[in-house]
Scaffold this motif. Sequence first.
Motif, short mmCIF file in Angstrom:
data_model
loop_
_atom_site.label_atom_id
_atom_site.label_comp_id
_atom_site.label_asym_id
_atom_site.label_seq_id
_atom_site.Cartn_x
_atom_site.Cartn_y
_atom_site.Cartn_z
N VAL A 59 0.85 -1.19 0.00
CA VAL A 59 0.00 0.00 0.00
C VAL A 59 0.88 1.24 0.00
O VAL A 59 1.79 1.36 0.82
CB VAL A 59 -0.92 0.01 1.24
CG1 VAL A 59 -1.79 1.26 1.25
CG2 VAL A 59 -1.77 -1.24 1.30
N ASP A 62 -2.95 6.15 -1.25
CA ASP A 62 -4.31 5.67 -1.51
C ASP A 62 -4.34 4.56 -2.56
O ASP A 62 -5.40 4.24 -3.10
CB ASP A 62 -5.21 6.82 -1.99
CG ASP A 62 -5.56 7.78 -0.86
OD1 ASP A 62 -5.40 7.40 0.32
OD2 ASP A 62 -5.98 8.91 -1.15
N ALA A 63 -3.20 3.96 -2.87
CA ALA A 63 -3.15 2.92 -3.91
C ALA A 63 -2.43 1.68 -3.38
O ALA A 63 -1.70 1.73 -2.41
CB ALA A 63 -2.42 3.44 -5.15
N LYS A 65 -0.61 -2.24 -4.93
CA LYS A 65 -0.20 -3.04 -6.08
C LYS A 65 0.49 -4.29 -5.56
O LYS A 65 1.23 -4.24 -4.58
CB LYS A 65 0.78 -2.23 -6.93
CG LYS A 65 1.18 -2.91 -8.23
CD LYS A 65 2.17 -2.08 -9.01
CE LYS A 65 1.44 -1.03 -9.81
NZ LYS A 65 2.31 -0.34 -10.79
N GLU A 79 -3.98 -4.48 -8.67
CA GLU A 79 -3.74 -3.12 -8.23
C GLU A 79 -5.07 -2.43 -8.02
O GLU A 79 -6.09 -2.85 -8.56
CB GLU A 79 -2.86 -2.34 -9.20
CG GLU A 79 -3.44 -2.16 -10.57
CD GLU A 79 -2.47 -1.41 -11.49
OE1 GLU A 79 -2.74 -0.22 -11.74
OE2 GLU A 79 -1.48 -2.01 -11.92
N LYS A 81 -7.07 1.39 -6.01
CA LYS A 81 -6.95 2.66 -5.32
C LYS A 81 -8.14 2.85 -4.39
O LYS A 81 -9.22 2.30 -4.61
CB LYS A 81 -6.83 3.82 -6.29
CG LYS A 81 -8.04 3.99 -7.20
CD LYS A 81 -7.83 5.10 -8.18
CE LYS A 81 -9.01 5.14 -9.14
NZ LYS A 81 -8.88 6.17 -10.13
N LYS A 82 -7.92 3.64 -3.35
CA LYS A 82 -8.95 3.93 -2.37
C LYS A 82 -9.96 4.89 -2.96
O LYS A 82 -9.59 5.87 -3.59
CB LYS A 82 -8.32 4.52 -1.11
CG LYS A 82 -9.29 4.79 -0.02
CD LYS A 82 -8.56 5.32 1.21
CE LYS A 82 -9.53 5.61 2.33
NZ LYS A 82 -8.84 6.12 3.53
N THR A 83 -11.23 4.56 -2.75
CA THR A 83 -12.31 5.45 -3.17
C THR A 83 -12.82 6.17 -1.94
O THR A 83 -13.12 5.52 -0.94
CB THR A 83 -13.46 4.63 -3.82
OG1 THR A 83 -12.92 3.89 -4.91
CG2 THR A 83 -14.56 5.52 -4.31
#
Length: 86
Positions: A59, A62-63, A65, A79, A81-83
Motif C-alpha cells: 500500500v 491511496d493505492a 499493487k 492493483e 486505489k482507495k475510493t
Amino acid sequence: ESMLVIKKTNDKLTGNLSGGQITGDVSIDNISFDGKKMKFSCTVNAGGQPVGITVEVTVEGDAFKGTAFIDGGESFPVEGKKTPKK
C-alpha cells in the motif's frame, strides 16, 4: 472492475470482494497489515469449483499493487486505489 471493502470493527478486520469476474460478494479472510504490506485470502467459485486465492500487496498512499496467488500455482498482478467514502 472489482471492489474490495475492508472494515475495522473494534480490533477485527472484515471484508468482501465483488465485481469483475466474481459473482456476488465474496468474504475475505485472514486480513493482515504489516507496515505497508497487506495480505488477505478468499475462496471464489470458478465454474462450480471452489478456488482459494491469497492476495499480497504493498500500500502506497491511496493505492496498492501486488500479486494474487491462486491455489495450484498460478498468479496474476492486482492493483487498486482507495475510493473516498460518500
